[in-house]
Design a protein around this motif. Structure first.
Motif, PDB file in Angstrom:
ATOM      1  N   UNK A  42       6.545 -72.376  42.376  1.00  0.00           N
ATOM      2  CA  UNK A  42       6.555 -74.055  42.402  1.00  0.00           C
ATOM      3  C   UNK A  42       5.230 -74.642  42.478  1.00  0.00           C
ATOM      4  N   UNK A  43       4.887 -75.603  41.823  1.00  0.00           N
ATOM      5  CA  UNK A  43       3.588 -76.098  41.750  1.00  0.00           C
ATOM      6  C   UNK A  43       3.619 -77.130  43.113  1.00  0.00           C
ATOM      7  N   UNK A  44       2.423 -77.569  43.242  1.00  0.00           N
ATOM      8  CA  UNK A  44       2.259 -78.714  44.254  1.00  0.00           C
ATOM      9  C   UNK A  44       2.824 -79.899  43.619  1.00  0.00           C
ATOM     10  N   UNK A  45       3.108 -81.030  44.532  1.00  0.00           N
ATOM     11  CA  UNK A  45       3.915 -82.269  44.186  1.00  0.00           C
ATOM     12  C   UNK A  45       2.718 -83.197  43.846  1.00  0.00           C
ATOM     13  N   UNK A  46       2.971 -83.834  42.946  1.00  0.00           N
ATOM     14  CA  UNK A  46       1.837 -85.039  42.345  1.00  0.00           C
ATOM     15  C   UNK A  46       2.502 -86.344  42.414  1.00  0.00           C
ATOM     16  N   UNK A  47       1.833 -87.543  42.626  1.00  0.00           N
ATOM     17  CA  UNK A  47       2.059 -88.904  42.463  1.00  0.00           C
ATOM     18  C   UNK A  47       1.649 -89.163  41.076  1.00  0.00           C
ATOM     19  N   UNK A  59       6.336 -92.090  40.151  1.00  0.00           N
ATOM     20  CA  UNK A  59       6.940 -90.782  40.183  1.00  0.00           C
ATOM     21  C   UNK A  59       6.440 -89.771  41.070  1.00  0.00           C
ATOM     22  N   UNK A  60       7.209 -88.954  41.535  1.00  0.00           N
ATOM     23  CA  UNK A  60       6.855 -87.709  42.201  1.00  0.00           C
ATOM     24  C   UNK A  60       7.086 -86.807  41.111  1.00  0.00           C
ATOM     25  N   UNK A  61       6.038 -85.905  40.961  1.00  0.00           N
ATOM     26  CA  UNK A  61       6.418 -84.824  39.692  1.00  0.00           C
ATOM     27  C   UNK A  61       6.021 -83.290  40.256  1.00  0.00           C
ATOM     28  N   UNK A  62       6.578 -82.477  39.848  1.00  0.00           N
ATOM     29  CA  UNK A  62       6.321 -80.867  39.994  1.00  0.00           C
ATOM     30  C   UNK A  62       6.716 -80.220  38.873  1.00  0.00           C
ATOM     31  N   UNK A  63       6.645 -78.721  38.897  1.00  0.00           N
ATOM     32  CA  UNK A  63       7.088 -77.898  37.931  1.00  0.00           C
ATOM     33  C   UNK A  63       7.345 -76.636  38.632  1.00  0.00           C
ATOM     34  N   UNK A  64       8.343 -75.850  37.958  1.00  0.00           N
ATOM     35  CA  UNK A  64       8.930 -74.650  38.310  1.00  0.00           C
ATOM     36  C   UNK A  64       8.932 -73.773  37.320  1.00  0.00           C
ATOM     37  N   UNK A 177      -7.114 -86.860  27.383  1.00  0.00           N
ATOM     38  CA  UNK A 177      -8.197 -87.981  27.569  1.00  0.00           C
ATOM     39  C   UNK A 177      -8.412 -88.056  29.077  1.00  0.00           C
ATOM     40  N   UNK A 178      -9.944 -88.208  29.489  1.00  0.00           N
ATOM     41  CA  UNK A 178     -10.326 -87.981  30.796  1.00  0.00           C
ATOM     42  C   UNK A 178      -9.583 -89.035  31.579  1.00  0.00           C
ATOM     43  N   UNK A 179      -9.021 -90.506  31.108  1.00  0.00           N
ATOM     44  CA  UNK A 179      -8.506 -91.301  31.892  1.00  0.00           C
ATOM     45  C   UNK A 179      -7.135 -91.036  32.343  1.00  0.00           C
ATOM     46  N   UNK A 180      -6.411 -89.939  31.771  1.00  0.00           N
ATOM     47  CA  UNK A 180      -5.096 -89.407  32.217  1.00  0.00           C
ATOM     48  C   UNK A 180      -5.149 -89.267  33.598  1.00  0.00           C
ATOM     49  N   UNK A 181      -6.212 -88.497  34.046  1.00  0.00           N
ATOM     50  CA  UNK A 181      -6.409 -87.991  35.439  1.00  0.00           C
ATOM     51  C   UNK A 181      -6.415 -89.016  36.308  1.00  0.00           C
ATOM     52  N   UNK A 182      -6.680 -90.362  36.016  1.00  0.00           N
ATOM     53  CA  UNK A 182      -6.677 -91.431  37.146  1.00  0.00           C
ATOM     54  C   UNK A 182      -5.168 -91.848  37.411  1.00  0.00           C
ATOM     55  N   UNK A 183      -4.263 -91.477  36.391  1.00  0.00           N
ATOM     56  CA  UNK A 183      -2.856 -91.755  36.886  1.00  0.00           C
ATOM     57  C   UNK A 183      -1.988 -90.783  37.595  1.00  0.00           C
ATOM     58  N   UNK A 184      -2.910 -89.631  38.084  1.00  0.00           N
ATOM     59  CA  UNK A 184      -2.350 -88.657  38.741  1.00  0.00           C
ATOM     60  C   UNK A 184      -2.811 -88.274  40.037  1.00  0.00           C
ATOM     61  N   UNK A 185      -2.243 -87.911  41.311  1.00  0.00           N
ATOM     62  CA  UNK A 185      -2.635 -87.416  42.241  1.00  0.00           C
ATOM     63  C   UNK A 185      -2.118 -86.707  42.906  1.00  0.00           C
ATOM     64  N   UNK A 186      -2.431 -85.678  43.624  1.00  0.00           N
ATOM     65  CA  UNK A 186      -1.700 -84.417  44.456  1.00  0.00           C
ATOM     66  C   UNK A 186      -1.133 -85.256  45.755  1.00  0.00           C
ATOM     67  N   UNK A 187       0.093 -85.086  46.006  1.00  0.00           N
ATOM     68  CA  UNK A 187       0.807 -85.498  47.170  1.00  0.00           C
ATOM     69  C   UNK A 187       0.242 -84.535  48.523  1.00  0.00           C
TER      70      UNK A 187
END
Length: 187
Positions: A42-47, A59-64, A177-187
């Motif tokens: 299970x991954x960490x949770x991301x916003x 959103x809250x996102x994760x992967x398994x 693209x580098x700007x994608x990372x600005x839309x995501x952060x670990x919770x």
């Protein structure tokens, strides 16, 4: 059928019966185990920002990663049942939802075939807005475009290789693209 690794992306941005999107994701993980899916990682949770931009709350996102020895359609049916149990309504494409469980891959299986997978993978954004496949497409055709799927997958399956393109999850993540990372952060 031999046991294969399945990759599943989880997302939620609406409450359900008083539970938060994060609680819905956690309930889905427990629900998968309770319905016979063997959890591997299970991954960490991301916003993440809603997609498309402005379409709803974050959103809250994760992967398994799971082990699955059945057919892809059987796993998908279990995922859809869990979504329904947690209040998912399929009213609007890419709309807000209590839970979204996307089967990203099942081993190196390509469904329904290589040409259909390539068609949906290469579909323009404009056509994505109005066209939806009738069949399960594996690997998920938008996998390579979505940071909210790739970042969690990179934690649990960085070396999984797309059976058509040959790209690993890590390679796809690095190609965004580098700007994608600005839309995501670990919770």
């Amino acid at each position: 059928m031999t046991n294969r690794h399945a990759l599943i992306a989880l997302g939620a941005n609406q409450e359900h019966a008083g539970t938060s999107p994060l609680q819905n994701i956690m309930a889905a993980i427990i629900g998968m185990v309770n319905c016979g899916v063997q959890m591997r990682a299970v991954s960490r949770f991301f916003r993440s920002a809603a997609f498309p931009a402005g379409s709803g709350p974050d959103f809250v996102n994760a992967a398994v990663a799971v082990d699955w020895d059945g057919e892809a359609d059987d796993l998908l049916a279990r995922l859809h049942s869990l979504e329904k149990d947690l209040g998912r309504k399929r009213a609007t494409r890419w709309g807000a939802r209590t839970l979204d469980l996307d089967m990203i891959a099942l081993g190196d299986q390509v469904l329904p075939n290589v040409s259909a997978q390539a068609y949906w993978r290469n579909l323009s954004f404009e056509k994505q807005l109005c066209e939806t496949p009738n069949d399960l497409i594996l690997p998920h055709p938008r996998l390579q475009d979505r940071i909210f799927v790739l970042a969690p997958l990179c934690e649990i399956a960085p070396d999984w290789r797309h059976p058509v393109t040959g790209h690993t999850v890590a390679m796809m993540c690095d190609a965004l693209p580098e700007n994608c990372w600005k839309t995501l952060s670990p919770i």
